[in-house]
Design a protein around this motif. Sequence first.
Motif, PDB file in Angstrom:
ATOM      1  N   PHE A   1     140.310  -4.285  55.523  1.00  0.00           N
ATOM      2  CA  PHE A   1     140.736  -2.907  55.777  1.00  0.00           C
ATOM      3  C   PHE A   1     139.924  -2.303  56.922  1.00  0.00           C
ATOM      4  O   PHE A   1     140.461  -1.629  57.801  1.00  0.00           O
TER       5      PHE A   1
ATOM      6  N   GLY B   1     141.366  -1.209  60.330  1.00  0.00           N
ATOM      7  CA  GLY B   1     141.207   0.220  60.560  1.00  0.00           C
ATOM      8  C   GLY B   1     140.611   0.534  61.924  1.00  0.00           C
ATOM      9  O   GLY B   1     140.977   1.528  62.556  1.00  0.00           O
TER      10      GLY B   1
ATOM     11  N   LEU C   1     143.450   0.397  64.336  1.00  0.00           N
ATOM     12  CA  LEU C   1     144.404   1.483  64.127  1.00  0.00           C
ATOM     13  C   LEU C   1     143.852   2.816  64.625  1.00  0.00           C
ATOM     14  O   LEU C   1     144.527   3.562  65.345  1.00  0.00           O
ATOM     15  N   PHE C   2     142.619   3.123  64.248  1.00  0.00           N
ATOM     16  CA  PHE C   2     142.038   4.402  64.663  1.00  0.00           C
ATOM     17  C   PHE C   2     141.763   4.435  66.161  1.00  0.00           C
ATOM     18  O   PHE C   2     141.816   5.504  66.780  1.00  0.00           O
TER      19      PHE C   2
ATOM     20  N   VAL D   1     147.391   8.973  59.974  1.00  0.00           N
ATOM     21  CA  VAL D   1     146.848   8.220  58.839  1.00  0.00           C
ATOM     22  C   VAL D   1     147.942   7.896  57.826  1.00  0.00           C
ATOM     23  O   VAL D   1     148.037   6.759  57.336  1.00  0.00           O
TER      24      VAL D   1
ATOM     25  N   VAL E   1     148.141   4.084  58.743  1.00  0.00           N
ATOM     26  CA  VAL E   1     147.081   3.461  57.940  1.00  0.00           C
ATOM     27  C   VAL E   1     147.568   3.138  56.533  1.00  0.00           C
ATOM     28  O   VAL E   1     147.456   1.999  56.060  1.00  0.00           O
ATOM     29  N   TYR E   2     148.126   4.125  55.850  1.00  0.00           N
ATOM     30  CA  TYR E   2     148.480   3.913  54.450  1.00  0.00           C
ATOM     31  C   TYR E   2     149.698   3.027  54.223  1.00  0.00           C
ATOM     32  O   TYR E   2     149.682   2.197  53.297  1.00  0.00           O
TER      33      TYR E   2
ATOM     34  N   LEU F   1     148.027  -0.656  55.170  1.00  0.00           N
ATOM     35  CA  LEU F   1     146.881  -1.112  54.394  1.00  0.00           C
ATOM     36  C   LEU F   1     147.045  -0.897  52.893  1.00  0.00           C
ATOM     37  O   LEU F   1     146.542  -1.702  52.093  1.00  0.00           O
TER      38      LEU F   1
ATOM     39  N   LEU G   1     138.738   2.098  50.963  1.00  0.00           N
ATOM     40  CA  LEU G   1     139.638   2.659  51.967  1.00  0.00           C
ATOM     41  C   LEU G   1     139.313   4.117  52.261  1.00  0.00           C
ATOM     42  O   LEU G   1     139.434   4.556  53.405  1.00  0.00           O
TER      43      LEU G   1
ATOM     44  N   VAL H   1     136.632   3.934  54.742  1.00  0.00           N
ATOM     45  CA  VAL H   1     137.150   3.518  56.042  1.00  0.00           C
ATOM     46  C   VAL H   1     137.843   4.679  56.745  1.00  0.00           C
ATOM     47  O   VAL H   1     137.634   4.925  57.942  1.00  0.00           O
ATOM     48  N   VAL H   2     138.660   5.413  56.004  1.00  0.00           N
ATOM     49  CA  VAL H   2     139.397   6.540  56.598  1.00  0.00           C
ATOM     50  C   VAL H   2     138.438   7.631  57.043  1.00  0.00           C
ATOM     51  O   VAL H   2     138.548   8.159  58.163  1.00  0.00           O
TER      52      VAL H   2
ATOM     53  N   GLY I   1     136.620   6.490  60.173  1.00  0.00           N
ATOM     54  CA  GLY I   1     137.488   6.522  61.352  1.00  0.00           C
ATOM     55  C   GLY I   1     137.759   7.930  61.839  1.00  0.00           C
ATOM     56  O   GLY I   1     137.707   8.205  63.044  1.00  0.00           O
TER      57      GLY I   1
END
Length: 262
Positions: free
Chosen positions: A25, A29, A32-33, A70, A74-75, A78, A136, A139-140, A143
């Motif tokens: 993740f 991530g 992605l970010f 996100v 992201v969701y 992931l 996660l 991670v979020v 980011g």
Amino acid sequence: MATTALLRLESRGYFRSSLVLVALFAIVGVFLFAAFPGFADEAELIEEAFPPFLAGLLGFEALHTIEGFVSGYVYPLLWIVFAGIYVAYLSAGTVVRDVRERRMDLTLSYPISRESVVLQKVAALWVPLVVLNVGLIAVVFAGVTVLGESIDPVALAMVHLLSIPYLLVCAGIGIVLSVTLDRIETAQVSALGLVFVLWLVEGLSEMDPDYEWLGVVAPSRYYDPSAILVHGEYAYADAGILLIAFLALLAVAIVIFTRRDL
């Protein structure tokens, strides 16, 4: 064998693999970010460029905001896909592995019912559920912080809280296949494929109103991160539907396993 010995034993086996997925993740991530600034600048063009099917499947909304990004990137990737498949895959390997490797005979030689075996194996999934959720979220937040943005912690917590029924349904799919099929690989691949196909079915059903009813069977229909993060809408009723579906799948698994000739 103590009443909860099987639960403790199964729980310990999930910790390391769950950490590996959290690491994955984090790696995904990063990419992605890193793409968010570009997406924010060209959000309107990107939304128009994506096919309606893909946009609906991922839940694109307000890509110029961190919340929209996100919940739209992201969701879906992931969490709905990877985490859902992972939980289904783990669950699908629980009972059938013990039966195939002749460990189930030893387990049932102790004063433990078949119903308890199924319940404890499903309950042991608390480990990946906790590890993945905490991982996660970290991670979020990392980011978002690196990007100099901010996100509502309450909304983010609700995204994860309301995702638990979705993940439980994925686990329910896996456990039904685990008590039904005779081969470990067949059960796990079937669970993985079924969760992914159901996600695709939900996306396809949104393309044509005539086929919207097909998405009723897809658990992802009842979990929408965009509604939570972008609109602040908490679909408790949908979460309730998923919990009922999970309990129904669990009941089916128990009935099949108690009647099965080992």
